[in-house]
Design a protein around this motif. Structure first.
Motif, PDB file in Angstrom:
ATOM      1  N   LYS A  90      51.165 -40.623  44.968  1.00  0.00           N
ATOM      2  CA  LYS A  90      52.223 -40.236  43.809  1.00  0.00           C
ATOM      3  C   LYS A  90      53.595 -40.812  44.009  1.00  0.00           C
ATOM      4  O   LYS A  90      54.375 -40.864  42.978  1.00  0.00           O
ATOM      5  CB  LYS A  90      52.104 -39.054  43.347  1.00  0.00           C
ATOM      6  CG  LYS A  90      50.672 -38.563  42.983  1.00  0.00           C
ATOM      7  CD  LYS A  90      50.755 -37.169  42.294  1.00  0.00           C
ATOM      8  CE  LYS A  90      49.436 -36.784  42.032  1.00  0.00           C
ATOM      9  NZ  LYS A  90      49.288 -35.351  41.679  1.00  0.00           N
ATOM     10  N   ARG A  93      53.327 -44.689  43.086  1.00  0.00           N
ATOM     11  CA  ARG A  93      51.892 -45.233  42.870  1.00  0.00           C
ATOM     12  C   ARG A  93      51.126 -44.928  41.696  1.00  0.00           C
ATOM     13  O   ARG A  93      50.476 -45.414  40.957  1.00  0.00           O
ATOM     14  CB  ARG A  93      50.894 -45.062  44.325  1.00  0.00           C
ATOM     15  CG  ARG A  93      51.330 -45.700  45.524  1.00  0.00           C
ATOM     16  CD  ARG A  93      50.314 -45.328  46.461  1.00  0.00           C
ATOM     17  NE  ARG A  93      50.781 -45.915  48.048  1.00  0.00           N
ATOM     18  CZ  ARG A  93      51.585 -45.374  48.734  1.00  0.00           C
ATOM     19  NH1 ARG A  93      51.739 -43.957  48.361  1.00  0.00           N
ATOM     20  NH2 ARG A  93      51.776 -45.870  49.729  1.00  0.00           N
ATOM     21  N   GLN A  94      51.714 -43.696  41.080  1.00  0.00           N
ATOM     22  CA  GLN A  94      51.155 -43.299  39.956  1.00  0.00           C
ATOM     23  C   GLN A  94      52.192 -42.207  39.309  1.00  0.00           C
ATOM     24  O   GLN A  94      53.014 -41.823  39.837  1.00  0.00           O
ATOM     25  CB  GLN A  94      50.014 -42.126  40.087  1.00  0.00           C
ATOM     26  CG  GLN A  94      49.280 -41.388  39.134  1.00  0.00           C
ATOM     27  CD  GLN A  94      48.484 -40.721  39.515  1.00  0.00           C
ATOM     28  OE1 GLN A  94      47.196 -41.360  39.727  1.00  0.00           O
ATOM     29  NE2 GLN A  94      48.564 -39.581  39.486  1.00  0.00           N
ATOM     30  N   ARG A  96      52.636 -39.938  35.463  1.00  0.00           N
ATOM     31  CA  ARG A  96      52.007 -39.326  34.191  1.00  0.00           C
ATOM     32  C   ARG A  96      52.919 -38.987  33.250  1.00  0.00           C
ATOM     33  O   ARG A  96      53.522 -38.049  33.693  1.00  0.00           O
ATOM     34  CB  ARG A  96      51.096 -38.475  34.675  1.00  0.00           C
ATOM     35  CG  ARG A  96      49.925 -38.720  35.829  1.00  0.00           C
ATOM     36  CD  ARG A  96      49.207 -37.382  36.131  1.00  0.00           C
ATOM     37  NE  ARG A  96      50.212 -36.552  37.145  1.00  0.00           N
ATOM     38  CZ  ARG A  96      49.838 -35.457  37.515  1.00  0.00           C
ATOM     39  NH1 ARG A  96      48.695 -35.138  37.413  1.00  0.00           N
ATOM     40  NH2 ARG A  96      50.655 -34.750  38.023  1.00  0.00           N
ATOM     41  N   GLN A 116      56.901 -50.724  33.822  1.00  0.00           N
ATOM     42  CA  GLN A 116      55.514 -51.291  34.433  1.00  0.00           C
ATOM     43  C   GLN A 116      55.793 -53.115  34.855  1.00  0.00           C
ATOM     44  O   GLN A 116      55.247 -53.209  35.856  1.00  0.00           O
ATOM     45  CB  GLN A 116      54.615 -51.624  33.093  1.00  0.00           C
ATOM     46  CG  GLN A 116      53.165 -51.952  33.421  1.00  0.00           C
ATOM     47  CD  GLN A 116      52.938 -53.476  33.692  1.00  0.00           C
ATOM     48  OE1 GLN A 116      53.449 -54.269  32.976  1.00  0.00           O
ATOM     49  NE2 GLN A 116      52.151 -53.903  34.464  1.00  0.00           N
ATOM     50  N   VAL A 122      52.679 -49.285  40.287  1.00  0.00           N
ATOM     51  CA  VAL A 122      52.517 -47.739  39.807  1.00  0.00           C
ATOM     52  C   VAL A 122      51.657 -47.908  38.797  1.00  0.00           C
ATOM     53  O   VAL A 122      51.364 -48.621  37.735  1.00  0.00           O
ATOM     54  CB  VAL A 122      53.819 -47.558  39.431  1.00  0.00           C
ATOM     55  CG1 VAL A 122      53.904 -46.110  38.772  1.00  0.00           C
ATOM     56  CG2 VAL A 122      54.750 -47.556  40.449  1.00  0.00           C
ATOM     57  N   LYS A 123      50.652 -47.175  38.950  1.00  0.00           N
ATOM     58  CA  LYS A 123      49.601 -46.713  37.807  1.00  0.00           C
ATOM     59  C   LYS A 123      50.153 -45.906  36.825  1.00  0.00           C
ATOM     60  O   LYS A 123      50.448 -44.602  37.242  1.00  0.00           O
ATOM     61  CB  LYS A 123      48.340 -46.049  38.544  1.00  0.00           C
ATOM     62  CG  LYS A 123      47.317 -45.727  37.249  1.00  0.00           C
ATOM     63  CD  LYS A 123      46.124 -45.026  38.065  1.00  0.00           C
ATOM     64  CE  LYS A 123      45.071 -44.604  37.079  1.00  0.00           C
ATOM     65  NZ  LYS A 123      43.764 -43.962  37.555  1.00  0.00           N
ATOM     66  N   ILE A 125      49.984 -43.432  33.711  1.00  0.00           N
ATOM     67  CA  ILE A 125      48.957 -42.817  32.797  1.00  0.00           C
ATOM     68  C   ILE A 125      49.925 -42.333  31.417  1.00  0.00           C
ATOM     69  O   ILE A 125      51.041 -41.311  31.805  1.00  0.00           O
ATOM     70  CB  ILE A 125      48.538 -41.427  33.440  1.00  0.00           C
ATOM     71  CG1 ILE A 125      47.521 -42.346  34.797  1.00  0.00           C
ATOM     72  CG2 ILE A 125      47.379 -40.752  32.529  1.00  0.00           C
ATOM     73  CD1 ILE A 125      46.988 -41.279  35.691  1.00  0.00           C
TER      74      ILE A 125
END
Length: 311
Positions: A90, A93-94, A96, A116, A122-123, A125
């Motif tokens: 996280k 990488r991620q 939310r 982005q 980085v994912k 959500i």
């Protein structure tokens, strides 16, 4: 010694600010709460830790010892968070992100696009919801950070809140609505109303009617979809309270119009909400800083000047 981590956080902030009042403001707590925590720590170690003067507060020799170890603990916790972030993927990488629909106009969407593009690995959500839904998701760790709409400019349960800007509110109706002149909330009470939230402290409609000592209208439909609201107002005499940005959304303005009221409606604040700013991941901090910069630039545009309330 049985000293809690939140007590050490308060000690670090008091030492940094040199003032109980400034520390309380920075931590979004009350001064009595800060003073009580200091007293609890003093009772635990059996000695005073603060020296008070007309210029503020400083730590005495006992407080300095406690502060030194508090800093060591804080550094260790940050290292642990970084290691856990890496294990969970996280750190960068991620991310939310939650948002309310009114907050999505302008700098928020631009920030998502830029983030982005700059960090394609980085994912992202992204979840839309009403303020209370977003708040619950943050509390339950389903979201890292959120950009939300709030009517009272404050956060709950000691979460970190940072206001970005405030939007004016207006009452909206379809073009075929019979009211065409300046009117009042009282004169609109017999029409159907569309509200975003059920009655309660989170309902902007409820807050406005309480502000003017009026009972809630008898016919209220609760709906969280602006698209459905718009279609209902086009085809009925229903009215609703919207922030100034909503008529800027594609497809809403041709068949809807604001009503002119005698009452002054409170503004809605758009701000950043996260459980703990000190524990926010690298991705979250990066997104927040990008959002601040985009907001600053957007507030200089003529588009924003027509909607933003200066508070």
């Amino acid at each position: 010694m049985k000293i809690k981590l939140n007590q050490l956080d308060i000690l670090l902030e008091v030492a940094a600010q040199g003032s109980i009042g400034k520390a309380a403001k920075a931590l979004h707590l009350t001064q009595p709460a800060i003073s009580k925590t200091i007293q609890e720590m003093e009772a635990e170690i059996g000695m005073p830790i603060l020296q008070r003067s007309s210029r503020g507060v400083t730590l005495n020799e006992y407080g300095q010892v406690l502060l030194r170890h508090a800093r060591d603990i804080d550094r260790s916790l940050h290292q642990a968070r970084d290691e856990i972030d890496n294990l969970l993927g996280k750190a960068m990488r991620q991310l939310r992100v939650g948002f309310t629909s009114a907050a999505s106009y302008g700098p928020f969407t631009n920030t998502l696009i830029q983030f982005q593009a700059r960090y394609p690995g980085v994912k992202l959500i992204v979840m839309e919801g009403r303020p209370q839904q977003i708040h619950d998701a943050l509390e339950n760790q389903r979201l890292d950070i959120a950009v939300i709409t709030t009517a009272n400019h404050t956060s709950q349960n000691s979460m970190y809140y940072e206001s970005l800007y405030a939007l004016s509110n207006t009452v909206i109706a379809g073009n075929q609505h019979p009211v065409t002149h300046t009117t009042s909330l009282k004169n609109l009470m017999d029409y159907p109303w569309l509200d975003w939230d059920e009655p309660g402290e989170h309902s902007i409609l409820g807050q406005v009617f309480r502000r003017y000592n009026l009972p809630l209208p008898q016919n209220i439909i609760h709906c969280s979809s602006p698209w459905i609201m718009a279609r209902m107002m086009e085809q009925t005499h229903a009215v609703s309270m919207w922030t100034s940005v909503r008529l800027r959304f594609p497809g809403y303005s041709p068949n809807l119009r604001p009503l002119v009221l005698r009452e002054v409606l409170p503004a809605s604040s758009i701000g950043i909400l996260c459980p703990n700013i000190a524990r926010l991941s690298t991705a979250g901090n990066t997104f927040m800083e990008m959002l601040r910069i985009n907001t600053r630039d957007w507030l200089q545009d003529s588009d924003a000047l027509e909607m933003v309330v200066r508070v």
